[in-house]
Design an enzyme around this catalytic site. Structure first.
Site: not given
Ligand SMILES: [Zn+2]
Ligand SMILES: [Zn+2]
Length: 425
Positions: A88, A158
């Site tokens: 990520d 996130e």
């Protein structure tokens, strides 16, 4: 020679820790670049370009802008299964306070228009660096494996939307659906050099609820002429806890937290509404549904009981779905980790109620597992355990991974897992 190295040589496992050393200076450079240039969720343009350029140089067929700033890199190497490796890319709106010479000084404009500091406080820079290290080792040692390597650089973890966006953009249709999916997440509680695993439910469903309860405002000294939403909200807050303690099977994890409550302006004014913000955590879909349905039921029924003039407004924001680590794959990979980083450096971790959208890649019917990569400086971890004073966690402005040992361990581990899943005949 380290005991780990001796062990891997004895077992003939690949890669050996020494195989990472020639790569390490370049990986450290990449790590520092990523750390100094964090980007907020949905703004990962430069990070994505940096990763895409490196994958291309390694011989991967690269497609940018998959579900936002997502990058897919494919390396085909004969017939065999396909393994997806995910990293990520996003940072967080946090002002770094580690005092490191390469600490982030970046500021960015968030989606609300505010200027915020940005930091890789969740260790996604470590994830990207180990991921690139594995891509580098595997692309330079193609005789060690057969099959297809699918590198996925995911945006917007996130905010829990990046994995879903990449899948919606056709990740499993434009390319072959992978046979396995693997990822790491850093964990400062675990000493660097060590990796821990969870078989089964590992991370929770995360749902955010904005709940507005309505009353009828008036003078604080004349409550009989009003409907007081503050008292109504107080009842709702307490009643919600019975969903967890009285309605749910005690053996099934679930959490309801009212993290924010706002209403009114002054002591002698009864307001006309109170707003609650709630986080709901669960593993199983049926528990999630029961908690969400229960919150709506209680909010409506308590509003009726309080003579509220209006039904409550309930807004649910889908967060991340729970992450289920395929137990068979997890055990198989744990055995490989024992061979490449040493049995004493591998062990089980506990399921937690935090969220990670990596679970999306597995929900589409692909055996998937995410491992906890230790990034705590070992002596500091031991000291923290002894004193009961925890080290700065992820999302802390003081989070500073023990990068050297953690990245080296991550690269060896991820490469070793892929080599096992794509074992050459
Ligand atoms: Zn995070
Ligand atoms: Zn994270």
């Amino acid at each position: 020679m380290t005991p780990t190295l001796l062990l891997s040589l004895a077992l003939g496992a690949w890669p050996a820790p020494a195989d990472v050393e020639p790569l390490y200076p370049d990986l450290e450079k990449l790590y520092v670049e990523l750390h100094q240039n964090p980007e907020l969720s949905l703004q990962e343009e430069k990070t994505a370009a940096r990763l895409a350029a490196r994958l291309e140089a390694l011989g991967f067929k690269v497609t940018p802008r998959v579900g936002g700033h997502g990058v897919v890199g494919i390396l085909e190497n004969g017939s065999g299964p396909t393994v997806l490796l995910r990293a990520d890319m996003d940072g967080l709106p946090i002002e770094e306070q580690t005092g490191l010479p390469f600490a982030s000084k970046v500021k960015a404009v968030d989606k609300g228009g505010a200027t915020v500091s940005v930091m890789h406080a969740c260790g996604h820079d470590v994830h990207m660096t180990t991921w690139m290290g594995a891509a580098t080792l595997l692309s330079r040692n193609k005789e060690k494996w057969r099959g297809t390597l699918m590198m996925v650089a995911q945006p917007a973890e996130e905010i829990g939307s990046g994995a879903r966006a990449m899948l919606a953009a056709g990740l499993y249709k434009r390319w072959k659906k992978p046979d396995y999916a693997l990822a790491f997440h850093v964990n400062p509680e675990i000493p660097s050099g060590r990796i821990e695993h969870v078989a089964g439910w590992a991370l929770a469903n995360v749902d955010a609820i904005d709940l507005t309860l309505f009353g009828r405002g008036g003078h604080g000294a004349r409550p009989h002429e009003t409907v007081d939403p503050v008292v109504l909200a107080a009842r709702v807050v307490l009643a919600l806890q019975t969903l967890v303690s009285r309605e749910k099977d005690p053996g099934e994890p679930g959490v309801i937290t009212v993290g924010s409550i706002h209403g009114g302006t002054k002591s002698n004014i009864i307001p006309d509404r109170v707003k609650l913000q709630i986080t709901v955590r669960s593993y199983k879909d049926e528990v999630r549904k029961a908690l969400l349905d229960g919150i709506a039921r209680i909010a409506k029924a308590e509003s009726v009981a309080a003579r509220s003039p209006k039904e409550p407004l309930i807004e649910v924001t889908d967060g991340t779905p729970a992450t289920y680590n395929d137990p068979t794959l997890t055990q198989r990979m744990a055995a490989v980790l024992g061979k490449v980083i040493g049995d004493r450096n591998v062990g089980p971790y506990r399921p937690i109620m935090g969220g990670e959208d990596f679970g999306e890649f597995g929900r589409a019917g692909v055996p998937a597992t995410i491992f906890w990569l230790g990034v705590g400086e070992p002596r500091a971890v031991a000291k923290a355990k002894a004193s009961g004073q925890p080290l700065p966690s992820i999302h802390s402005p003081f989070m500073a991974p023990d990068r050297g040992p953690a990245i080296r361990t991550g690269v060896v581990a991820m490469t070793g897992m892929v080599a096992e899943l794509l074992r050459a005949p």
